[in-house]
Write a protein that holds these residues in place. Structure first.
Motif, PDB file in Angstrom:
ATOM      1  N   GLU A  89       0.802  -1.255  -0.037  1.00  0.00           N
ATOM      2  CA  GLU A  89       0.134   0.038   0.006  1.00  0.00           C
ATOM      3  C   GLU A  89       0.935   1.238   0.062  1.00  0.00           C
ATOM      4  O   GLU A  89       0.653   2.299  -0.543  1.00  0.00           O
ATOM      5  CB  GLU A  89      -0.996  -0.051   1.355  1.00  0.00           C
ATOM      6  CG  GLU A  89      -2.100  -1.136   1.092  1.00  0.00           C
ATOM      7  CD  GLU A  89      -2.935  -0.759   2.035  1.00  0.00           C
ATOM      8  OE1 GLU A  89      -2.905   0.087   3.267  1.00  0.00           O
ATOM      9  OE2 GLU A  89      -4.173  -1.484   1.708  1.00  0.00           O
ATOM     10  N   ALA A  90       2.154   1.106   0.187  1.00  0.00           N
ATOM     11  CA  ALA A  90       3.082   2.441   0.435  1.00  0.00           C
ATOM     12  C   ALA A  90       3.448   2.807  -1.049  1.00  0.00           C
ATOM     13  O   ALA A  90       4.187   3.609  -1.180  1.00  0.00           O
ATOM     14  CB  ALA A  90       4.230   2.212   1.397  1.00  0.00           C
ATOM     15  N   GLN A  91       3.472   1.654  -1.832  1.00  0.00           N
ATOM     16  CA  GLN A  91       3.847   1.651  -3.023  1.00  0.00           C
ATOM     17  C   GLN A  91       3.022   2.053  -3.987  1.00  0.00           C
ATOM     18  O   GLN A  91       1.773   1.465  -4.404  1.00  0.00           O
ATOM     19  CB  GLN A  91       4.909   0.500  -3.656  1.00  0.00           C
ATOM     20  CG  GLN A  91       6.013   0.260  -2.661  1.00  0.00           C
ATOM     21  CD  GLN A  91       7.152   1.371  -2.810  1.00  0.00           C
ATOM     22  OE1 GLN A  91       7.172   1.959  -4.006  1.00  0.00           O
ATOM     23  NE2 GLN A  91       7.719   1.674  -1.809  1.00  0.00           N
ATOM     24  N   PRO A  92       3.014   3.003  -5.173  1.00  0.00           N
ATOM     25  CA  PRO A  92       2.092   3.030  -6.218  1.00  0.00           C
ATOM     26  C   PRO A  92       1.946   1.793  -6.936  1.00  0.00           C
ATOM     27  O   PRO A  92       3.003   1.180  -7.200  1.00  0.00           O
ATOM     28  CB  PRO A  92       2.379   4.310  -6.850  1.00  0.00           C
ATOM     29  CG  PRO A  92       3.903   4.446  -6.657  1.00  0.00           C
ATOM     30  CD  PRO A  92       4.102   3.848  -5.246  1.00  0.00           C
ATOM     31  N   PRO A  93       1.011   1.559  -7.668  1.00  0.00           N
ATOM     32  CA  PRO A  93       0.790   0.508  -8.753  1.00  0.00           C
ATOM     33  C   PRO A  93       1.531   0.964  -9.946  1.00  0.00           C
ATOM     34  O   PRO A  93       1.857   1.903 -10.287  1.00  0.00           O
ATOM     35  CB  PRO A  93      -0.859   0.152  -9.048  1.00  0.00           C
ATOM     36  CG  PRO A  93      -1.104   1.804  -8.658  1.00  0.00           C
ATOM     37  CD  PRO A  93      -0.397   2.239  -7.705  1.00  0.00           C
ATOM     38  N   ALA A  94       2.232  -0.337 -10.510  1.00  0.00           N
ATOM     39  CA  ALA A  94       2.893  -0.178 -11.670  1.00  0.00           C
ATOM     40  C   ALA A  94       2.264   0.476 -12.857  1.00  0.00           C
ATOM     41  O   ALA A  94       1.034   0.001 -13.044  1.00  0.00           O
ATOM     42  CB  ALA A  94       3.702  -1.254 -12.235  1.00  0.00           C
ATOM     43  N   PRO A  95       2.707   1.337 -13.477  1.00  0.00           N
ATOM     44  CA  PRO A  95       1.600   1.927 -14.716  1.00  0.00           C
ATOM     45  C   PRO A  95       1.448   0.983 -15.761  1.00  0.00           C
ATOM     46  O   PRO A  95       2.587   0.490 -16.148  1.00  0.00           O
ATOM     47  CB  PRO A  95       2.264   3.199 -14.882  1.00  0.00           C
ATOM     48  CG  PRO A  95       3.763   2.964 -14.575  1.00  0.00           C
ATOM     49  CD  PRO A  95       3.902   2.260 -13.421  1.00  0.00           C
ATOM     50  N   HIS A  96       0.328   0.954 -16.275  1.00  0.00           N
ATOM     51  CA  HIS A  96       0.339   0.370 -17.677  1.00  0.00           C
ATOM     52  C   HIS A  96       0.576   1.173 -18.716  1.00  0.00           C
ATOM     53  O   HIS A  96       0.833   0.694 -19.749  1.00  0.00           O
ATOM     54  CB  HIS A  96      -1.399  -0.059 -17.855  1.00  0.00           C
ATOM     55  CG  HIS A  96      -1.821  -1.106 -16.882  1.00  0.00           C
ATOM     56  ND1 HIS A  96      -2.453  -0.478 -15.621  1.00  0.00           N
ATOM     57  CD2 HIS A  96      -1.741  -2.457 -16.580  1.00  0.00           C
ATOM     58  CE1 HIS A  96      -2.780  -1.516 -15.035  1.00  0.00           C
ATOM     59  NE2 HIS A  96      -2.499  -2.767 -15.415  1.00  0.00           N
TER      60      HIS A  96
END
Lengths: 119, 330
Positions: free
Chosen positions: A95-102
């Motif tokens: 949750e502390a990391q943003p999701p990898a962008p598509h």
């Protein structure tokens, strides 16, 4: 026989202070006297039970459980607890990391972006 | 109470047709075809009078909208009678499309035709006509009546303004706005937004901040992140005592489409401040995304300046992006 009468007689058996007048009233009734006799018998039975019987029973049970089962159970509990803590840590770290962008795009300077916000 | 009642302004909305390519006599136009976007939306022009009070306040009590067509002008008439005050308790009624209603003492008629639609902006030909037999108004020279308008959704444009004589209000503005009507399948959709500020400092350290929000399809939703703080030499500060504060915020508007995809409009702004001084930049990006797709929008290098601070050096090695994941939740 009322609940108050039962409590009064129970207190008497437990050697707690009771209202003498009320006790007299209760003992004037056959039911009250019968209940007092029952309480006395129950007290006698309790006193006749060998002291430490429960402790002895527990010791017998423990002697019949193999040590390896105890160890295995303890190990399972430890593994479960560690897994639980690890899962919570992993979830928090995710949750502390943003999701990898598509997809990655830019605001195009001069067209979509400027010193004065572009609309 | 009677005085107040008598001072009501009654506005009447007349949805009437207008012959193509011309201001002129009002006629009914029953055959005009509504413009429909590739994603099934229709566009409408909303018009409303706005009362401007002497204390600086403003109020709009009534509005009306007419669907836009590319083939024909469509017109809208707002009429009423302004009495002694600008307190408004409006009644809205439609008299029909035949133009046979009696001429009101005061009326705006606006006819419009859609010229083009870019996906975010409509270009309109407009004709605006004002009739006043009340003598209560004086024309204002501050607003020039346009003949061609470019409008984005939600943007209000004043197209006429009149001073008011002997009343409690200073002026009446007439403004228009573009409305987008979604297809029924997505009209009441709601979207959730998972928005991240993804920032990398010159020393390679990352600072990621999350902002979660939601809103109705088509509605604007603000987002904001706490300021990033630095010293003037560019060193990141995490204690809250930095000399420079960089604030990123913006507005996101998502719109569900019948095909399951989402249209996003992300407006972001960046303000770098040092004490009372600040400089900023910003922009808007429009995207079509899949439901749940994560898109990173990278901000260009900062080019502003602040007295006594070399912002070019300060910001040269930093990268900043806004990462958005939108999902339809209803």
């Amino acid at each position: 026989m009322t609940e108050d009468s039962c409590l009064l007689l129970s207190a008497l058996i437990d050697r707690e202070p009771v209202d003498a007048d009320r006790l007299g009233e209760v003992l004037e009734t056959p039911a009250g006297r019968a209940l007092l006799v029952d309480f006395v018998r129950l007290r006698v039975l309790v006193r006749e039970e060998p002291p430490g019987a429960a402790v002895a029973w527990a010791r017998v049970r423990a002697e019949h459980v193999p040590h390896r089962i105890v160890l295995r159970t303890a190990a399972a509990v430890v593994v479960f607890a560690v897994g639980l803590a690890g899962g919570a840590w992993w979830k928090n770290s995710q949750e502390a990391q943003p999701p990898a962008p598509h997809r990655v795009v830019q605001f195009e300077p001069g067209v979509e972006w400027g010193s004065t916000p572009q609309e | 109470v009677l005085k107040t009642f008598l001072r009501r302004v009654t506005l009447t909305v007349l949805a009437l047709g207008w012959p193509s390519n011309a201001p002129g006599p009002i006629h009914a136009q029953q055959n005009a075809v509504d413009f429909t976007t590739p994603t099934g939306q229709t566009l409408a022009l909303q018009a409303r009078p706005v009362l401007v009070y002497a204390n600086g306040g403003a109020a709009a009590y009534v509005s009306a909208a007419v669907s836009l067509s590319k083939t024909q002008f469509r017109s809208l008439r707002l009429s009423g009678q302004l009495a002694d005050t600008c307190q408004m308790s409006s009644e809205v009624s439609e008299y029909g499309r035949d133009g046979s209603a009696p001429a009101p003492p005061f009326a705006w008629t606006i006819a419009s035709r859609l010229v083009s639609w870019s996906g975010t902006e409509a270009t309109l030909d407009v004709r605006i006509e004002r009739k006043d037999r009340t003598g209560a108004f004086r024309a204002s020279a501050n607003v020039e009546t346009p003949r061609r308008l470019r409008l984005r959704e939600g943007e209000h444009r004043v197209v006429d303004m009149m001073g008011v004589t002997g009343r409690d209000c200073d002026a009446v503005q007439f403004d228009v706005a573009l409305l987008i009507n979604d297809p029924a399948a997505v009209r009441h959709a709601a979207l959730s937004y998972d928005i991240w500020l993804v920032h990398r400092d010159a020393d390679g350290s990352d600072r990621n901040v999350r902002f979660r929000t939601s809103g109705l399809s088509g509605g604007e939703v603000p987002f904001a992140f706490p300021p990033l703080e630095h010293r003037t030499d560019g060193t990141a500060v995490r204690s809250g005592r930095g000399d420079l504060h960089t604030t990123i915020d913006g507005i996101i508007r998502g719109r569900a489409r019948p095909d399951g995809r989402l249209e996003l409009t992300v407006a972001a702004s960046r303000l770098v401040s040092s004490g009372p001084l600040g400089t900023g930049d910003g922009g808007t990006k429009r995207l079509t995304v899949a439901d749940g797709e994560t898109v990173e929008l990278q901000l260009p290098p900062f080019s502003g300046s602040l007295p006594g601070v070399d912002l070019a050096q300060f910001l040269a090695s930093q990268t900043t992006a806004v990462r958005v994941t939108a999902r339809r939740v209803r």
